[in-house]
Design an enzyme around this catalytic site. Structure first.
Site, PDB file in Angstrom:
ATOM      1  N   CYS A 104      11.718  -3.475  -4.655  1.00 26.88           N
ATOM      2  CA  CYS A 104      10.550  -4.112  -5.275  1.00 26.88           C
ATOM      3  C   CYS A 104      10.467  -5.596  -4.962  1.00 26.88           C
ATOM      4  CB  CYS A 104      10.573  -3.896  -6.787  1.00 26.88           C
ATOM      5  SG  CYS A 104      10.118  -2.223  -7.278  1.00 26.88           S
TER       6      CYS A 104
ATOM      7  N   HIS B 162       1.816  12.544   1.252  1.00 29.59           N
ATOM      8  CA  HIS B 162       1.292  12.058   2.530  1.00 29.59           C
ATOM      9  C   HIS B 162       2.380  11.288   3.259  1.00 29.59           C
ATOM     10  CE1 HIS B 162      -1.728  10.902   5.451  1.00 29.59           C
ATOM     11  NE2 HIS B 162      -1.372   9.644   5.310  1.00 29.59           N
TER      12      HIS B 162
END
Length: 348
Positions: A18, A140
């Site tokens: 992050c 995806h």
């Protein structure tokens, strides 16, 4: 599996989890140019930078939707998958919701890293889904020189029980449910300087879901909650304090830390995302006597799969902390909310 012995996943990462987020200051500039969506059933949008979007279905049900993905923070692929999935679903827990299902998001250097390694990453994400009671269904993928993994997660919450970062109240005690220092730890992992004790502690906290923390916040009557990730404790607290119209006081001596991260920070092992966070909060920060720069850097450290930060009436906050510690966590009351307009006072 064998490929992890010859190919370090963290070698392909330009940053640490992050900590790769666009800096909070720059992100604020970008979002200022975007007109927020409005709709009678959009209960939580982008106005206060909350953790997820919330869409009302009817009087008793609302959907919570979020997405999160990042580059490798550890070299073991299954562990990375678990960390990324735990981090992604955390945004749902931060809204007081329960996750229903998720979709995989994958970027993979298919000519460099074996597909067997990617299978392990996906298995790690599925592990978290099973443990937390949600299904991971398809997703995806793209071919990318830098591997990335995460989830798009959909959850459910009662419209009257949503936790938001605008819900802090003057007089609330501030509860942090996980130790800080993950950004510094993962930077040390990437550099090959992390001790075995620090690596184990960082992985353990990053792989711990925030389900119990969310339950504790709700039981304590909290209305204001966020998860502490890439903007660090101070960055996320700044957003909360501003959105809630309060000031915040943080008592640095009460903030739990991972073992050894203070020494690493003193030695200069600090990720770029942490430094950006530190700069962004400077304008709202009042630093008290006895608080040194390392204290502030640790409070600004960019976390991956960090804990929840929530406010509650002091006695109920103390009870929530006691329950989370009984379950083996490291939660602590770290400060309080006061009347104000978004400033943060850091005290020894």
């Amino acid at each position: 599996m064998a490929p992890t012995q010859t190919q370090r996943l963290t070698r392909f990462s330009h940053g640490a989890g992050c900590g790769c987020k666009i800096g909070p200051g720059r992100l604020a500039e970008i979002l200022a140019t975007v007109t927020p969506a409005t709709h009678p059933d959009l209960l939580v949008g982008t106005e206060t930078g909350d953790d997820a979007a919330v869409w009302r279905l009817d009087a008793d049900r609302a959907l919570v939707a979020t997405t999160d993905f990042f580059t490798p923070v550890v070299d073991d692929p299954r562990t990375w998958g678990r960390i990324a999935a735990t981090n992604a679903v955390s945004d749902v827990y931060a809204m007081g919701a329960r996750p229903l299902f998720a979709l995989n998001i994958v970027a993979w250097p298919s000519e460099v890293l074996p597909t067997e390694m990617l299978s392990e990453v996906l298995a790690g994400g599925a592990d978290v889904g099973r443990a937390c009671g949600f299904a991971v269904i398809g997703g995806h993928s793209i071919d990318d020189p830098e591997p990335k993994y995460g989830l798009a997660v959909v959850g459910e919450v009662h419209p009257d029980r949503i936790l938001t970062n605008a819900g802090l109240r003057p007089g609330d005690a501030l509860v942090l449910t996980k130790p800080l220092g993950v950004g510094i730890a993962t930077t040390a992992v990437k550099a090959g300087t992390a001790s075995g004790e620090l690596l184990a502690a960082a992985v353990a906290t990053m792989c711990t879901p925030n389900a119990a923390a969310a339950a504790a916040a709700l039981a304590a009557g909290s209305e204001g909650c966020t998860d502490v990730t890439g903007f660090g404790l101070l960055g996320h607290l700044r957003k909360m304090a501003t959105a809630s119209g309060v000031d915040a006081v943080v008592e640095v001596g009460t903030v739990p830390l991972l073992p050894g991260v203070r020494e690493l920070a003193d030695a200069g092992t600090v990720p770029g995302g942490t430094r950006r966070n530190r700069e962004w909060v400077e304008e709202v920060l009042d630093i008290g006597p006895g608080v040194d720069e390392t204290d502030v850097v640790l409070l600004a450290d960019a976390q991956t799969s960090g804990g929840l930060l929530f406010g509650a009436e002091p006695e109920r906050a103390a009870a929530a902390v006691a329950e989370l510690r009984r379950q083996g966590g490291q939660a602590a009351v770290i400060g309080r909310a006061e009347p104000g307009a978004g400033r943060i006072r850091v005290r020894r």
